[in-house]
Write a protein that holds these residues in place. Structure first.
Motif, mmCIF file in Angstrom:
data_model
loop_
_atom_site.group_PDB
_atom_site.id
_atom_site.type_symbol
_atom_site.label_atom_id
_atom_site.label_comp_id
_atom_site.label_asym_id
_atom_site.label_seq_id
_atom_site.Cartn_x
_atom_site.Cartn_y
_atom_site.Cartn_z
ATOM 1 N N PHE A 73 0.825 -1.209 0.000
ATOM 2 C CA PHE A 73 0.000 0.000 0.000
ATOM 3 C C PHE A 73 0.860 1.260 0.000
ATOM 4 O O PHE A 73 0.497 2.270 -0.620
ATOM 5 C CB PHE A 73 -0.945 -0.007 1.206
ATOM 6 N N GLY A 74 2.010 1.194 0.678
ATOM 7 C CA GLY A 74 2.914 2.342 0.680
ATOM 8 C C GLY A 74 3.471 2.630 -0.704
ATOM 9 O O GLY A 74 3.509 3.785 -1.146
ATOM 10 N N LEU A 75 3.895 1.569 -1.406
ATOM 11 C CA LEU A 75 4.426 1.744 -2.757
ATOM 12 C C LEU A 75 3.341 2.212 -3.724
ATOM 13 O O LEU A 75 3.594 3.060 -4.590
ATOM 14 C CB LEU A 75 5.036 0.432 -3.254
ATOM 15 N N ARG A 76 2.134 1.669 -3.579
ATOM 16 C CA ARG A 76 1.035 2.100 -4.454
ATOM 17 C C ARG A 76 0.742 3.582 -4.273
ATOM 18 O O ARG A 76 0.535 4.312 -5.249
ATOM 19 C CB ARG A 76 -0.224 1.278 -4.166
ATOM 20 N N ALA A 77 0.731 4.027 -3.018
ATOM 21 C CA ALA A 77 0.477 5.447 -2.753
ATOM 22 C C ALA A 77 1.616 6.309 -3.284
ATOM 23 O O ALA A 77 1.387 7.376 -3.872
ATOM 24 C CB ALA A 77 0.295 5.670 -1.251
ATOM 25 N N TYR A 78 2.855 5.834 -3.099
ATOM 26 C CA TYR A 78 4.018 6.608 -3.550
ATOM 27 C C TYR A 78 4.066 6.689 -5.071
ATOM 28 O O TYR A 78 4.370 7.741 -5.639
ATOM 29 C CB TYR A 78 5.288 5.967 -3.012
ATOM 30 N N TYR A 86 8.298 8.980 -11.324
ATOM 31 C CA TYR A 86 9.627 9.233 -11.898
ATOM 32 C C TYR A 86 10.636 8.200 -11.387
ATOM 33 O O TYR A 86 11.420 7.646 -12.160
ATOM 34 C CB TYR A 86 10.089 10.643 -11.536
ATOM 35 N N THR A 87 10.604 7.934 -10.078
ATOM 36 C CA THR A 87 11.524 6.950 -9.493
ATOM 37 C C THR A 87 11.287 5.565 -10.079
ATOM 38 O O THR A 87 12.228 4.858 -10.456
ATOM 39 C CB THR A 87 11.346 6.905 -7.965
ATOM 40 N N ARG A 88 10.014 5.165 -10.162
ATOM 41 C CA ARG A 88 9.670 3.847 -10.711
ATOM 42 C C ARG A 88 10.149 3.709 -12.150
ATOM 43 O O ARG A 88 10.798 2.716 -12.515
ATOM 44 C CB ARG A 88 8.155 3.650 -10.645
ATOM 45 N N ASP A 89 9.841 4.708 -12.978
ATOM 46 C CA ASP A 89 10.204 4.619 -14.393
ATOM 47 C C ASP A 89 11.716 4.703 -14.592
ATOM 48 O O ASP A 89 12.258 4.071 -15.508
ATOM 49 C CB ASP A 89 9.506 5.730 -15.178
ATOM 50 N N SER A 90 12.404 5.463 -13.741
ATOM 51 C CA SER A 90 13.868 5.521 -13.820
ATOM 52 C C SER A 90 14.481 4.165 -13.501
ATOM 53 O O SER A 90 15.429 3.723 -14.166
ATOM 54 C CB SER A 90 14.415 6.576 -12.848
ATOM 55 N N LEU A 91 13.941 3.494 -12.485
ATOM 56 C CA LEU A 91 14.446 2.169 -12.110
ATOM 57 C C LEU A 91 14.184 1.150 -13.219
ATOM 58 O O LEU A 91 15.025 0.286 -13.486
ATOM 59 C CB LEU A 91 13.796 1.710 -10.804
ATOM 60 N N ILE A 135 4.645 10.120 -23.962
ATOM 61 C CA ILE A 135 5.763 9.204 -24.193
ATOM 62 C C ILE A 135 5.649 7.941 -23.346
ATOM 63 O O ILE A 135 6.210 6.894 -23.681
ATOM 64 C CB ILE A 135 7.115 9.918 -23.937
ATOM 65 N N GLY A 136 4.928 8.020 -22.209
ATOM 66 C CA GLY A 136 4.663 6.811 -21.429
ATOM 67 C C GLY A 136 5.693 6.469 -20.382
ATOM 68 O O GLY A 136 5.637 5.390 -19.790
ATOM 69 N N ASN A 137 6.651 7.369 -20.134
ATOM 70 C CA ASN A 137 7.661 7.130 -19.105
ATOM 71 C C ASN A 137 8.032 8.469 -18.485
ATOM 72 O O ASN A 137 8.468 9.383 -19.187
ATOM 73 C CB ASN A 137 8.895 6.458 -19.719
ATOM 74 N N ARG A 138 7.852 8.595 -17.172
ATOM 75 C CA ARG A 138 8.071 9.876 -16.501
ATOM 76 C C ARG A 138 9.523 10.336 -16.584
ATOM 77 O O ARG A 138 9.798 11.537 -16.671
ATOM 78 C CB ARG A 138 7.656 9.766 -15.034
ATOM 79 N N ALA A 139 10.450 9.388 -16.532
ATOM 80 C CA ALA A 139 11.864 9.762 -16.588
ATOM 81 C C ALA A 139 12.203 10.387 -17.939
ATOM 82 O O ALA A 139 12.887 11.413 -18.012
ATOM 83 C CB ALA A 139 12.742 8.542 -16.331
ATOM 84 N N ILE A 140 11.718 9.774 -19.017
ATOM 85 C CA ILE A 140 11.955 10.319 -20.353
ATOM 86 C C ILE A 140 11.142 11.590 -20.552
ATOM 87 O O ILE A 140 11.585 12.530 -21.214
ATOM 88 C CB ILE A 140 11.621 9.271 -21.428
ATOM 89 N N SER A 141 9.953 11.637 -19.958
ATOM 90 C CA SER A 141 9.100 12.821 -20.071
ATOM 91 C C SER A 141 9.806 14.063 -19.528
ATOM 92 O O SER A 141 9.723 15.149 -20.113
ATOM 93 C CB SER A 141 7.789 12.588 -19.316
#
Length: 241
Positions: A73-78, A86-91, A135-141
């Motif tokens: 639940f913490g990860l879903r909220a984050y 951004y962190t998820r897409d960068s990873l 573009i579908g990816n926050r890091a690239i966005s």
């Protein structure tokens, strides 16, 4: 969509293997744990590991389940926040093989959409804003936002792409050629077709790699529990003789 489809099977198999591991650990091992512990001989390492894991789960299962629920639940909220996405897409982009696959798919989407926007007469600055959102990816966005800032200072498209992450040398070179020749739409179309093919080949290669890896994982789980159960049984049989 091709990438997600290719990853669905290994994810499902991994979940099934994890469930099977815990079922064997909590259902099968307890039936032999007391017998092996009272056998009066030194237990093999796989058996010791399995019994200790079972006892650990038996003692702390409520803490593990509670921690897992809080983590999910913490990860879903984050991940619903901008920084979390951004962190998820960068990873994701840093994962070996899979990360490069997502980069190639993003380059194909960039070239295809940017080419259509250019042929429709959409200003470059507006096109970059559109690309940032689709573009579908926050890091690239975020890199598109940085490109827009540099272009606002009067720099060309290819020059600004060189300062951004994730854009491949081929994309930058083709955009530069398109700018010089005034034929950027055709260059972008060629880039899109190239990376569409690259993604197709990469997805096929990924599927071919994942199969043997999953087989090895399955063999590892089965082999571990087979050793944990049958090695002490073999020792007990020798003692009985």
């Amino acid at each position: 969509s091709d990438i997600k489809a290719a990853l669905q099977y290994p994810i499902m198999v991994t979940i099934a293997l994890t469930i099977a591991f815990f079922v064997l650990l909590t259902v099968v091992i307890p039936k032999f744990a007391d017998t092996f512990s009272k056998a009066g001989f030194e237990l093999p390492l796989p058996t010791v590991i399995a019994i200790n894991l079972y006892r650990f789960l038996l003692s702390y299962w409520h803490l593990l389940i509670g921690g897992l629920i809080l983590l999910i639940f913490g990860l879903r909220a984050y991940f619903k926040t901008e920084n979390g996405q951004y962190t998820r897409d960068s990873l994701i982009l840093k994962i070996p093989i899979i990360g490069q696959l997502f980069v190639k798919a993003a380059m194909s989407r960039f070239a295809s959409i940017f080419g259509m926007l250019q042929s429709s007469g959409v200003p470059v600055m507006n096109a970059m804003k559109v690309l940032s959102g689709v573009i579908g990816n926050r890091a690239i966005s975020r890199e598109f936002d940085r490109v827009r800032e540099h272009m606002g200072e009067g720099q060309g498209i290819a020059v600004t792409l060189k300062t951004a992450k994730y854009f491949t040398p081929m994309v930058i070179d083709m955009v530069a050629i398109g700018e010089e020749t005034g034929n950027i739409e055709e260059m972008l179309r060629a880039v899109s077709l190239h990376y569409d093919d690259e993604v197709g080949y990469a997805v096929k290669g990924l599927s071919e790699i994942i199969g043997p890896v999953l087989v090895v994982g399955l063999a590892g789980v089965v082999g571990f529990f087979a050793l944990a159960i049958f090695l002490p049984m073999w020792d007990m049989t020798k003692m009985a003789r």
